[in-house]
Design a protein around this motif. Structure first.
Motif, PDB file in Angstrom:
ATOM      1  N   ASP A  75      76.789  74.153  53.594  1.00 48.50           N
ATOM      2  CA  ASP A  75      76.553  72.894  54.291  1.00 48.50           C
ATOM      3  C   ASP A  75      75.161  72.874  54.914  1.00 48.50           C
ATOM      4  O   ASP A  75      74.440  71.869  54.820  1.00 48.50           O
ATOM      5  N   ASP A  76      74.757  73.980  55.537  1.00 46.96           N
ATOM      6  CA  ASP A  76      73.422  74.062  56.137  1.00 46.96           C
ATOM      7  C   ASP A  76      72.337  73.907  55.077  1.00 46.96           C
ATOM      8  O   ASP A  76      71.340  73.203  55.288  1.00 46.96           O
ATOM      9  N   ILE A  77      72.493  74.577  53.939  1.00 45.08           N
ATOM     10  CA  ILE A  77      71.502  74.502  52.870  1.00 45.08           C
ATOM     11  C   ILE A  77      71.400  73.082  52.330  1.00 45.08           C
ATOM     12  O   ILE A  77      70.300  72.580  52.053  1.00 45.08           O
ATOM     13  N   CYS A  78      72.518  72.409  52.192  1.00 42.39           N
ATOM     14  CA  CYS A  78      72.494  71.022  51.713  1.00 42.39           C
ATOM     15  C   CYS A  78      71.760  70.120  52.694  1.00 42.39           C
ATOM     16  O   CYS A  78      71.009  69.215  52.289  1.00 42.39           O
ATOM     17  N   ASN A  79      71.951  70.353  54.000  1.00 44.35           N
ATOM     18  CA  ASN A  79      71.218  69.575  55.003  1.00 44.35           C
ATOM     19  C   ASN A  79      69.717  69.831  54.909  1.00 44.35           C
ATOM     20  O   ASN A  79      68.910  68.899  54.952  1.00 44.35           O
ATOM     21  N   ARG A  80      69.343  71.101  54.783  1.00 44.20           N
ATOM     22  CA  ARG A  80      67.924  71.443  54.697  1.00 44.20           C
ATOM     23  C   ARG A  80      67.305  70.911  53.412  1.00 44.20           C
ATOM     24  O   ARG A  80      66.158  70.422  53.407  1.00 44.20           O
ATOM     25  N   LEU A  81      68.061  70.972  52.321  1.00 41.66           N
ATOM     26  CA  LEU A  81      67.555  70.442  51.057  1.00 41.66           C
ATOM     27  C   LEU A  81      67.375  68.931  51.134  1.00 41.66           C
ATOM     28  O   LEU A  81      66.380  68.386  50.636  1.00 41.66           O
ATOM     29  N   ALA A  82      68.319  68.244  51.756  1.00 42.58           N
ATOM     30  CA  ALA A  82      68.197  66.794  51.930  1.00 42.58           C
ATOM     31  C   ALA A  82      66.956  66.456  52.750  1.00 42.58           C
ATOM     32  O   ALA A  82      66.219  65.507  52.431  1.00 42.58           O
ATOM     33  N   THR A  83      66.709  67.238  53.790  1.00 42.08           N
ATOM     34  CA  THR A  83      65.518  67.020  54.615  1.00 42.08           C
ATOM     35  C   THR A  83      64.253  67.231  53.795  1.00 42.08           C
ATOM     36  O   THR A  83      63.289  66.452  53.895  1.00 42.08           O
ATOM     37  N   GLY A  84      64.245  68.267  52.965  1.00 38.99           N
ATOM     38  CA  GLY A  84      63.094  68.530  52.111  1.00 38.99           C
ATOM     39  C   GLY A  84      62.869  67.443  51.077  1.00 38.99           C
ATOM     40  O   GLY A  84      61.728  67.063  50.790  1.00 38.99           O
ATOM     41  N   LEU A  85      63.953  66.928  50.506  1.00 37.23           N
ATOM     42  CA  LEU A  85      63.823  65.836  49.540  1.00 37.23           C
ATOM     43  C   LEU A  85      63.279  64.582  50.215  1.00 37.23           C
ATOM     44  O   LEU A  85      62.461  63.852  49.636  1.00 37.23           O
ATOM     45  N   ALA A  86      63.726  64.342  51.443  1.00 39.40           N
ATOM     46  CA  ALA A  86      63.205  63.197  52.195  1.00 39.40           C
ATOM     47  C   ALA A  86      61.709  63.353  52.441  1.00 39.40           C
ATOM     48  O   ALA A  86      60.945  62.377  52.391  1.00 39.40           O
ATOM     49  N   ALA A  87      61.273  64.588  52.697  1.00 35.50           N
ATOM     50  CA  ALA A  87      59.843  64.842  52.887  1.00 35.50           C
ATOM     51  C   ALA A  87      59.055  64.582  51.606  1.00 35.50           C
ATOM     52  O   ALA A  87      57.847  64.314  51.658  1.00 35.50           O
ATOM     53  N   GLN A  88      59.746  64.654  50.452  1.00 32.52           N
ATOM     54  CA  GLN A  88      59.122  64.328  49.164  1.00 32.52           C
ATOM     55  C   GLN A  88      59.112  62.823  48.910  1.00 32.52           C
ATOM     56  O   GLN A  88      58.642  62.366  47.868  1.00 32.52           O
ATOM     57  N   GLY A  89      59.671  62.073  49.841  1.00 24.46           N
ATOM     58  CA  GLY A  89      59.678  60.610  49.723  1.00 24.46           C
ATOM     59  C   GLY A  89      60.956  60.027  49.172  1.00 24.46           C
ATOM     60  O   GLY A  89      61.043  58.809  48.948  1.00 24.46           O
ATOM     61  N   ILE A  90      61.968  60.863  48.958  1.00 20.15           N
ATOM     62  CA  ILE A  90      63.229  60.358  48.412  1.00 20.15           C
ATOM     63  C   ILE A  90      64.034  59.674  49.516  1.00 20.15           C
ATOM     64  O   ILE A  90      64.253  60.248  50.595  1.00 20.15           O
ATOM     65  N   ALA A  91      64.484  58.467  49.239  1.00 20.32           N
ATOM     66  CA  ALA A  91      65.223  57.677  50.218  1.00 20.32           C
ATOM     67  C   ALA A  91      66.447  57.053  49.563  1.00 20.32           C
ATOM     68  O   ALA A  91      66.679  57.203  48.354  1.00 20.32           O
ATOM     69  N   SER A  92      67.215  56.358  50.354  1.00 22.15           N
ATOM     70  CA  SER A  92      68.441  55.721  49.880  1.00 22.15           C
ATOM     71  C   SER A  92      68.153  54.826  48.681  1.00 22.15           C
ATOM     72  O   SER A  92      67.217  54.024  48.698  1.00 22.15           O
ATOM     73  N   GLY A  93      68.953  54.990  47.631  1.00 22.52           N
ATOM     74  CA  GLY A  93      68.806  54.180  46.428  1.00 22.52           C
ATOM     75  C   GLY A  93      67.907  54.772  45.373  1.00 22.52           C
ATOM     76  O   GLY A  93      67.966  54.362  44.205  1.00 22.52           O
ATOM     77  N   ASP A  94      67.061  55.734  45.741  1.00 20.88           N
ATOM     78  CA  ASP A  94      66.185  56.372  44.752  1.00 20.88           C
ATOM     79  C   ASP A  94      67.008  57.221  43.787  1.00 20.88           C
ATOM     80  O   ASP A  94      68.013  57.819  44.168  1.00 20.88           O
ATOM     81  N   ARG A  95      66.561  57.285  42.544  1.00 21.15           N
ATOM     82  CA  ARG A  95      67.245  58.105  41.554  1.00 21.15           C
ATOM     83  C   ARG A  95      66.585  59.483  41.456  1.00 21.15           C
ATOM     84  O   ARG A  95      65.350  59.579  41.350  1.00 21.15           O
ATOM     85  N   VAL A  96      67.429  60.513  41.536  1.00 23.05           N
ATOM     86  CA  VAL A  96      66.973  61.901  41.418  1.00 23.05           C
ATOM     87  C   VAL A  96      67.639  62.488  40.180  1.00 23.05           C
ATOM     88  O   VAL A  96      68.861  62.617  40.120  1.00 23.05           O
ATOM     89  N   ALA A  97      66.844  62.839  39.188  1.00 24.31           N
ATOM     90  CA  ALA A  97      67.382  63.371  37.938  1.00 24.31           C
ATOM     91  C   ALA A  97      67.412  64.891  37.983  1.00 24.31           C
ATOM     92  O   ALA A  97      66.605  65.525  38.677  1.00 24.31           O
ATOM     93  N   VAL A  98      68.345  65.480  37.246  1.00 25.89           N
ATOM     94  CA  VAL A  98      68.433  66.933  37.151  1.00 25.89           C
ATOM     95  C   VAL A  98      68.635  67.324  35.694  1.00 25.89           C
ATOM     96  O   VAL A  98      69.532  66.817  35.021  1.00 25.89           O
TER      97      VAL A  98
END
Length: 450
Positions: free
Chosen positions: A42-65
């Motif tokens: 859970d902590d890692i997912c929170n930190r990863l979400a914060t890092g993705l937000a720092a990359q400019g990812i926001a609600s509605g954006d598509r993230v491909a894997v």
């Protein structure tokens, strides 16, 4: 969105947080040498979400894997959900041109990949809206190629996840279905649809918190991602993740970790049964076996029951558009209804109809369910066609018996016409499987002038 909506919020990101509160110190994820408790996950997912937000990812954006199975893939799934962004999993067996189409069509801004697929990811993302590539660590130690943002870098931004307005009706993922006759379609699935399907799986497939589940089939496919990993995280099971679905690796992991639950399509189950070490591997902990994604030959099913007598079996049938489980054949019905796909799962209603939407003995399988897609992304025409008559059209042909058990006959467009009669390829395949010299068979029609 009012205060009551916020209090009642149910999204994929919320599921993990609640499981963490119930089982903080329980092993959640094991992959290679990585092991995370639910609190750590859970902590890692929170930190990863914060890092993705720092990359400019926001609600509605598509993230491909575009990556093989890993602990990082699992974390990405929930981190993206916590931002209100949309996950776009891509089949890593596609060509660069095929993957590029998905990136272009979805408008993905970020592409996550691993060391073995970096070159494919670079080729596919060239000229698309993808702004940067993120490297995900895998099951085995590896180093990212130059120019990629490292997974660990994204974890360095802290855990102050942005707090967008989220609700269950938001889009959680776009999963592209294989296009045999045209470009693949992007099935849009909301948090509500996916979580409703999780509930169906937990109830009818008996996924439980004491399970120790081996996840070996690709997580880009909704079967492994949303029938097993998602419900397992929701309920609080322990999950072993591997990206190597070979018989030797699977049998070794089952023995080493005391795996109690395993899903695979028929081809993988057959590979296990044919492996030289199968009979000498300690599979005493295995109690639940699941098959699906394609039809299990009845002769192979009988062999599984004979050689794994302590394993209870489930057949799961469905498709991407229903998130993806529609019907379940439970353990008590495996012999009595061998070859059947079972009955509709908890949150699904199923019929077999003709082109006029009349109930018939043999016809197209159609569904109604809150698990269904909300439509095909940027494709109103195919969305309308899929929901014609107020039901979702699966494209599969089936038979419903008097007890409500469904047998899948064939794809509607794959039915063979010979001598003026309809013949399902599966009927021919089942006969050929009775030959002792045959391990696997596929029957396809060829045109004939007569």
């Amino acid at each position: 969105m009012n205060i009551l909506d916020s209090v009642a919020r149910q999204t994929l990101g919320d599921l993990l947080r609640r499981t963490r509160q119930r089982y903080p110190n329980k092993l959640a994820i094991r992959c290679g040498s990585t092991a995370w408790t639910y609190a750590q996950f859970d902590d890692i997912c929170n930190r990863l979400a914060t890092g993705l937000a720092a990359q400019g990812i926001a609600s509605g954006d598509r993230v491909a894997v575009l990556a093989r199975n890993s602990h990082a893939f699992a974390a990405l799934r929930f981190a993206v959900a916590r931002l209100g962004a949309v996950l776009v999993p891509i089949n890593f067996m596609l060509s660069a041109d095929e993957a590029r189409y998905i990136l272009e069509h979805s408008g993905a801004r970020l592409l996550c990949t691993d060391s073995g697929l970096t070159e494919l990811a670079r080729q596919a993302s060239a000229g698309t809206a993808v702004e940067s590539l993120v490297w995900l660590p895998g099951e085995d130690p590896s180093e990212p190629a130059a120019g990629l943002t490292r997974f660990e870098e994204l974890l360095e931004f802290g855990d102050r996840v942005p707090s967008p307005v989220l609700h269950g009706g938001m889009l959680a993922q776009i999963v592209y279905t294989s296009g045999t006759e045209s470009r693949p379609k992007g099935a849009m699935l909301t948090h509500d649809a996916v979580i409703t399907e999780y509930v169906s799986c937990i109830v009818d497939a008996e996924i439980a918190e004491h399970d120790l589940i081996l996840h070996a089939l690709p997580l880009y496919h909704c079967a492994q991602l949303d029938v097993f990993l998602g419900p397992a995280i929701y309920i609080g099971a322990t999950n072993v993740i591997t990206g190597k679905p070979t018989a030797d690796n699977l049998l070794a992991l089952m023995a080493r970790d005391g795996i109690t639950s395993f899903f695979a399509p028929p081809t993988v189950w057959i590979s296990l049964l044919r492996a030289p070490q199968f009979d000498t591997t300690d599979l005493s902990a295995l109690r639940k076996g699941y098959y699906g994604a394609s039809i299990m030959p009845v002769e192979v099913l009988k062999e599984m029951q004979r050689r794994l007598p302590k394993v209870r079996l489930w057949n799961l049938y469905g498709q991407t558009e229903i998130a993806p489980v529609a019907t379940v054949l439970k353990p008590e019905d495996q012999l009595r209804k061998a070859g059947s796909a079972g009955r509709p799962t908890l949150n699904v209603e199923t019929r077999v109809v003709d082109d006029a939407m009349r109930d018939v003995a043999v016809g197209e399988i159609v569904h109604r369910s809150p698990q269904l897609l909300s439509g095909y992304f940027r494709d109103e025409e195919r969305t309308r066609a899929a929901f014609e008559g107020g039901w979702f059209h699966s494209g599969d042909l089936g038979v419903l018996d008097a007890e409500g058990y469904l047998t899948v006959v064939d794809r509607k467009k794959d039915m063979i016409k010979t001598g003026g009669e309809n013949v399902a390829s599966r009927e021919v395949e089942e006969c050929i499987y009775r030959l002792s010299a045959v391990s696997e068979v596929a029957v396809i029609a060829l045109s004939d002038p007569h």
